[in-house]
Design a protein around this motif. Structure first.
Motif, PDB file in Angstrom:
ATOM      1  N   THR A   1      30.851   7.213 -15.495  1.00 25.65           N
ATOM      2  CA  THR A   1      30.158   8.151 -14.624  1.00 25.65           C
ATOM      3  C   THR A   1      29.525   7.349 -13.492  1.00 25.65           C
ATOM      4  OG1 THR A   1      29.636   9.537 -16.519  1.00 25.65           O
ATOM      5  CG2 THR A   1      28.303   9.869 -14.558  1.00 25.65           C
TER       6      THR A   1
ATOM      7  N   THR B   1      28.001   8.453 -22.311  1.00 24.87           N
ATOM      8  CA  THR B   1      27.969   9.718 -23.037  1.00 24.87           C
ATOM      9  C   THR B   1      27.596  10.786 -22.016  1.00 24.87           C
ATOM     10  OG1 THR B   1      25.605   9.683 -23.623  1.00 24.87           O
ATOM     11  CG2 THR B   1      27.120   8.479 -25.095  1.00 24.87           C
ATOM     12  N   PRO B   2      27.696  12.054 -22.376  1.00 25.16           N
ATOM     13  CA  PRO B   2      27.298  13.094 -21.413  1.00 25.16           C
ATOM     14  C   PRO B   2      25.824  13.004 -21.003  1.00 25.16           C
ATOM     15  CG  PRO B   2      28.632  14.048 -23.156  1.00 25.16           C
ATOM     16  CD  PRO B   2      28.340  12.627 -23.569  1.00 25.16           C
ATOM     17  N   GLU B   3      24.979  12.429 -21.875  1.00 26.53           N
ATOM     18  CA  GLU B   3      23.540  12.388 -21.607  1.00 26.53           C
ATOM     19  C   GLU B   3      23.042  11.065 -21.035  1.00 26.53           C
ATOM     20  OE1 GLU B   3      24.593  12.782 -24.999  1.00 26.53           O
ATOM     21  OE2 GLU B   3      24.950  14.894 -24.614  1.00 26.53           O
ATOM     22  N   ALA B   4      23.755   9.964 -21.330  1.00 31.02           N
ATOM     23  CA  ALA B   4      23.195   8.645 -21.005  1.00 31.02           C
ATOM     24  C   ALA B   4      24.294   7.615 -20.826  1.00 31.02           C
ATOM     25  CB  ALA B   4      22.255   8.204 -22.124  1.00 31.02           C
TER      26      ALA B   4
ATOM     27  N   ARG C   1      19.334   1.840 -22.886  1.00 27.98           N
ATOM     28  CA  ARG C   1      19.814   3.224 -22.799  1.00 27.98           C
ATOM     29  C   ARG C   1      19.091   3.906 -21.651  1.00 27.98           C
ATOM     30  NH1 ARG C   1      19.327   8.562 -24.278  1.00 27.98           N
ATOM     31  NH2 ARG C   1      21.188   9.458 -25.217  1.00 27.98           N
TER      32      ARG C   1
ATOM     33  N   GLU D   1      14.301  13.705 -16.114  1.00 30.35           N
ATOM     34  CA  GLU D   1      13.514  14.902 -15.828  1.00 30.35           C
ATOM     35  C   GLU D   1      12.218  14.483 -15.143  1.00 30.35           C
ATOM     36  OE1 GLU D   1      13.237  17.970 -18.529  1.00 30.35           O
ATOM     37  OE2 GLU D   1      15.187  17.598 -19.439  1.00 30.35           O
TER      38      GLU D   1
ATOM     39  N   PRO E   1      19.023   7.521 -19.449  1.00 25.15           N
ATOM     40  CA  PRO E   1      19.554   8.882 -19.313  1.00 25.15           C
ATOM     41  C   PRO E   1      20.218   9.068 -17.963  1.00 25.15           C
ATOM     42  CG  PRO E   1      17.142   8.892 -19.253  1.00 25.15           C
ATOM     43  CD  PRO E   1      17.580   7.475 -19.506  1.00 25.15           C
TER      44      PRO E   1
END
Length: 180
Positions: A73, A111-114, A171, A177, A173
């Motif tokens: 990504t 991963t989709p989140e991180a 890690r 947020e 994200p």
């Protein structure tokens, strides 16, 4: 090996100087305070250069590998550089503490989140730290890695592995947020 550690430290010093407006790349700022071109200095290093880091290890006679897991990504420049710098510091620590026969493996996991970066070695890790005399060359490498990763909303774990060696895991994200 000494040449590789010195090269890694010199690159880090140049990047640190650029981050605070000093150093070699800081001189490329014009009167308006804008930076020079993206290729001006080592601060442009990111996860795309992890393969170069592995090749440098191999050229120094160390067994090393890079594995990318998941669909890569695009990362923000700050996250990209932060992950590279964590890898650079963890590799430097492995060279200094893991022993000459240790293998160093880098894993970049999307991963989709991180995005996660693991730097693991098969060396003596904690045993070497346990026998280091007080006042040795302990340094602030892990603290600096933690601060860098926290600054981009991530976490860092570092410690001995149950099967031997040492692991550094960052890690971050993919979406941070913001508060209200």
């Amino acid at each position: 090996m000494h040449r590789l550690v010195t090269t890694l430290r010199d690159t880090e010093a140049l990047t640190d100087g650029a981050a605070d407006g000093g150093g070699a790349t800081g001189a490329t700022r014009d009167a308006r305070g804008s930076a020079g071109s993206a290729g001006d200095g080592p601060s442009t290093r990111g996860t795309a250069q992890l393969g170069d880091l592995v090749r440098e290890l191999e050229a120094a006679g160390r067994a090393a590998a890079l594995h990318t897991i998941g669909e890569p990504t695009p990362l923000s420049p700050v996250v990209d550089t932060t992950l590279y710098r964590v890898a650079q510091e963890a590799v430097t620590n492995a060279l200094k503490h893991a022993g000459a026969s240790a293998r160093v493996d880098l894993r970049l996991r999307f991963t989709p989140e991180a995005v996660e970066l693991d730097v693991a070695d098969t060396g003596v890790g904690a045993r070497a730290a346990a026998v280091q005399p007080r006042g040795g060359s302990g340094g602030l490498g892990q603290q600096g890695m933690r601060e860098r990763v926290a600054a981009v909303g991530g976490t860092l774990e570092a410690g001995p592995r149950s099967r031997g060696g040492y692991l550094v895991r960052a890690r971050v994200p993919l979406v941070v947020e913001e508060g209200p």
